[in-house]
Write a protein that holds these residues in place. Structure first.
Motif, mmCIF file in Angstrom:
data_model
loop_
_atom_site.group_PDB
_atom_site.id
_atom_site.type_symbol
_atom_site.label_atom_id
_atom_site.label_comp_id
_atom_site.label_asym_id
_atom_site.label_seq_id
_atom_site.Cartn_x
_atom_site.Cartn_y
_atom_site.Cartn_z
ATOM 1 N N LYS A 37 17.317 41.750 27.244
ATOM 2 C CA LYS A 37 18.652 41.609 26.329
ATOM 3 C C LYS A 37 19.814 41.654 27.062
ATOM 4 N N ALA A 38 19.663 42.911 28.182
ATOM 5 C CA ALA A 38 20.869 43.263 28.830
ATOM 6 C C ALA A 38 21.136 41.845 29.924
ATOM 7 N N ILE A 39 20.076 41.461 30.455
ATOM 8 C CA ILE A 39 20.322 40.663 31.608
ATOM 9 C C ILE A 39 20.922 39.409 30.899
ATOM 10 N N SER A 40 20.259 38.998 29.714
ATOM 11 C CA SER A 40 20.683 37.676 28.999
ATOM 12 C C SER A 40 22.120 37.798 28.539
ATOM 13 N N ALA A 41 22.647 38.879 28.083
ATOM 14 C CA ALA A 41 24.061 39.004 27.715
ATOM 15 C C ALA A 41 24.941 39.017 29.087
ATOM 16 N N TYR A 42 24.488 39.588 30.027
ATOM 17 C CA TYR A 42 25.409 39.648 31.294
ATOM 18 C C TYR A 42 25.496 38.153 31.825
ATOM 19 N N VAL A 43 24.269 37.460 31.831
ATOM 20 C CA VAL A 43 24.398 36.035 32.303
ATOM 21 C C VAL A 43 25.167 35.352 31.604
ATOM 22 N N ALA A 44 24.926 35.322 30.254
ATOM 23 C CA ALA A 44 25.870 34.560 29.395
ATOM 24 C C ALA A 44 27.292 34.966 29.536
ATOM 25 N N SER A 45 27.756 36.205 29.773
ATOM 26 C CA SER A 45 29.149 36.500 30.004
ATOM 27 C C SER A 45 29.761 35.820 31.283
ATOM 28 N N GLU A 46 28.986 35.879 32.264
ATOM 29 C CA GLU A 46 29.254 35.706 33.670
ATOM 30 C C GLU A 46 29.525 34.206 33.630
ATOM 31 N N LEU A 47 28.612 33.369 32.901
ATOM 32 C CA LEU A 47 28.518 31.971 33.050
ATOM 33 C C LEU A 47 29.974 31.209 32.368
ATOM 34 N N GLU A 48 30.016 32.031 30.899
ATOM 35 C CA GLU A 48 31.256 31.448 30.079
ATOM 36 C C GLU A 48 32.484 31.923 30.910
ATOM 37 N N ILE A 49 32.735 32.788 31.795
ATOM 38 C CA ILE A 49 33.652 32.990 32.589
ATOM 39 C C ILE A 49 33.894 31.939 33.690
ATOM 40 N N ILE A 50 32.724 31.678 34.360
ATOM 41 C CA ILE A 50 32.811 30.754 35.538
ATOM 42 C C ILE A 50 32.972 29.421 34.979
ATOM 43 N N GLU A 51 32.522 28.766 33.750
ATOM 44 C CA GLU A 51 32.675 27.813 33.067
ATOM 45 C C GLU A 51 34.176 27.504 32.580
ATOM 46 N N GLY A 52 34.581 28.836 32.168
ATOM 47 C CA GLY A 52 36.371 28.598 31.770
ATOM 48 C C GLY A 52 37.083 28.303 32.928
ATOM 49 N N LEU A 53 36.762 29.012 34.185
ATOM 50 C CA LEU A 53 37.425 28.770 35.523
ATOM 51 C C LEU A 53 37.217 27.161 35.849
ATOM 52 N N GLU A 54 36.016 26.798 35.780
ATOM 53 C CA GLU A 54 35.883 25.361 36.060
ATOM 54 C C GLU A 54 36.716 24.586 35.250
ATOM 55 N N ARG A 55 36.705 24.728 33.856
ATOM 56 C CA ARG A 55 37.684 23.714 32.846
ATOM 57 C C ARG A 55 38.844 24.121 33.282
ATOM 58 N N ALA A 56 39.601 25.208 33.633
ATOM 59 C CA ALA A 56 40.987 25.428 34.099
ATOM 60 C C ALA A 56 41.155 24.427 35.298
ATOM 61 N N GLU A 57 40.204 24.689 36.301
ATOM 62 C CA GLU A 57 40.334 23.808 37.553
ATOM 63 C C GLU A 57 40.676 22.437 37.087
ATOM 64 N N ALA A 58 39.641 21.860 36.337
ATOM 65 C CA ALA A 58 39.639 20.646 36.172
ATOM 66 C C ALA A 58 41.179 20.071 35.121
ATOM 67 N N ASP A 59 41.729 21.133 34.515
ATOM 68 C CA ASP A 59 42.836 20.886 33.713
ATOM 69 C C ASP A 59 43.941 20.731 34.878
ATOM 70 N N ILE A 60 43.915 21.753 35.792
ATOM 71 C CA ILE A 60 44.886 21.622 36.792
ATOM 72 C C ILE A 60 44.941 20.451 37.649
ATOM 73 N N GLN A 61 43.813 19.986 38.030
ATOM 74 C CA GLN A 61 43.591 18.499 38.522
ATOM 75 C C GLN A 61 44.113 17.417 37.922
ATOM 76 N N ALA A 62 43.742 17.583 36.801
ATOM 77 C CA ALA A 62 44.362 16.344 35.948
ATOM 78 C C ALA A 62 45.750 16.381 35.432
ATOM 79 N N GLY A 63 46.412 17.441 35.599
ATOM 80 C CA GLY A 63 47.875 17.773 35.381
ATOM 81 C C GLY A 63 48.099 18.331 33.828
ATOM 82 N N ARG A 64 47.050 18.810 33.417
ATOM 83 C CA ARG A 64 47.031 19.276 31.849
ATOM 84 C C ARG A 64 47.698 20.824 32.200
ATOM 85 N N VAL A 65 48.828 21.145 32.502
ATOM 86 C CA VAL A 65 49.553 22.034 32.828
ATOM 87 C C VAL A 65 50.798 22.452 32.207
ATOM 88 N N VAL A 66 51.044 23.785 31.852
ATOM 89 C CA VAL A 66 52.511 23.757 31.363
ATOM 90 C C VAL A 66 53.125 24.894 32.153
#
Length: 82
Positions: A37-66
């Motif tokens: 359970k602990a490993i599952s929670a940690y992996v899910a949390s870390e992947l959520e962070i990484i995927e959020g950063l990837e979405r942010a990078e895609a937004d930056i590349q597409a010019g979706r910034v303020v």
């Protein structure tokens, strides 16, 4: 957790194992269940962070910034309820 599982060996400090044993006793769960359970929670949390950063990078590349100034204006407006 899914019904399929695999076995993974991990090294833990003795103090962590002692605490895991204590927790297992209090919760009537196995050390393996709690570790899984602990490993599952940690992996899910870390992947959520990484995927959020990837979405942010895609937004930056597409010019979706303020600008910082615009973001702060929006934040203050929202905070004031307007």
């Amino acid at each position: 957790m899914s019904t399929q599982s695999t076995t993974v060996s991990v090294r833990l400090p003795k103090t962590v194992e002692d605490d895991l044993i204590k927790l297992a006793g209090h919760t009537q769960r196995s050390k393996s269940f709690l570790a899984g359970k602990a490993i599952s929670a940690y992996v899910a949390s870390e992947l959520e962070i990484i995927e959020g950063l990837e979405r942010a990078e895609a937004d930056i590349q597409a010019g979706r910034v303020v600008s910082h100034e615009e973001a702060m204006k929006r934040l203050y407006k929202t905070a004031r309820g307007g």
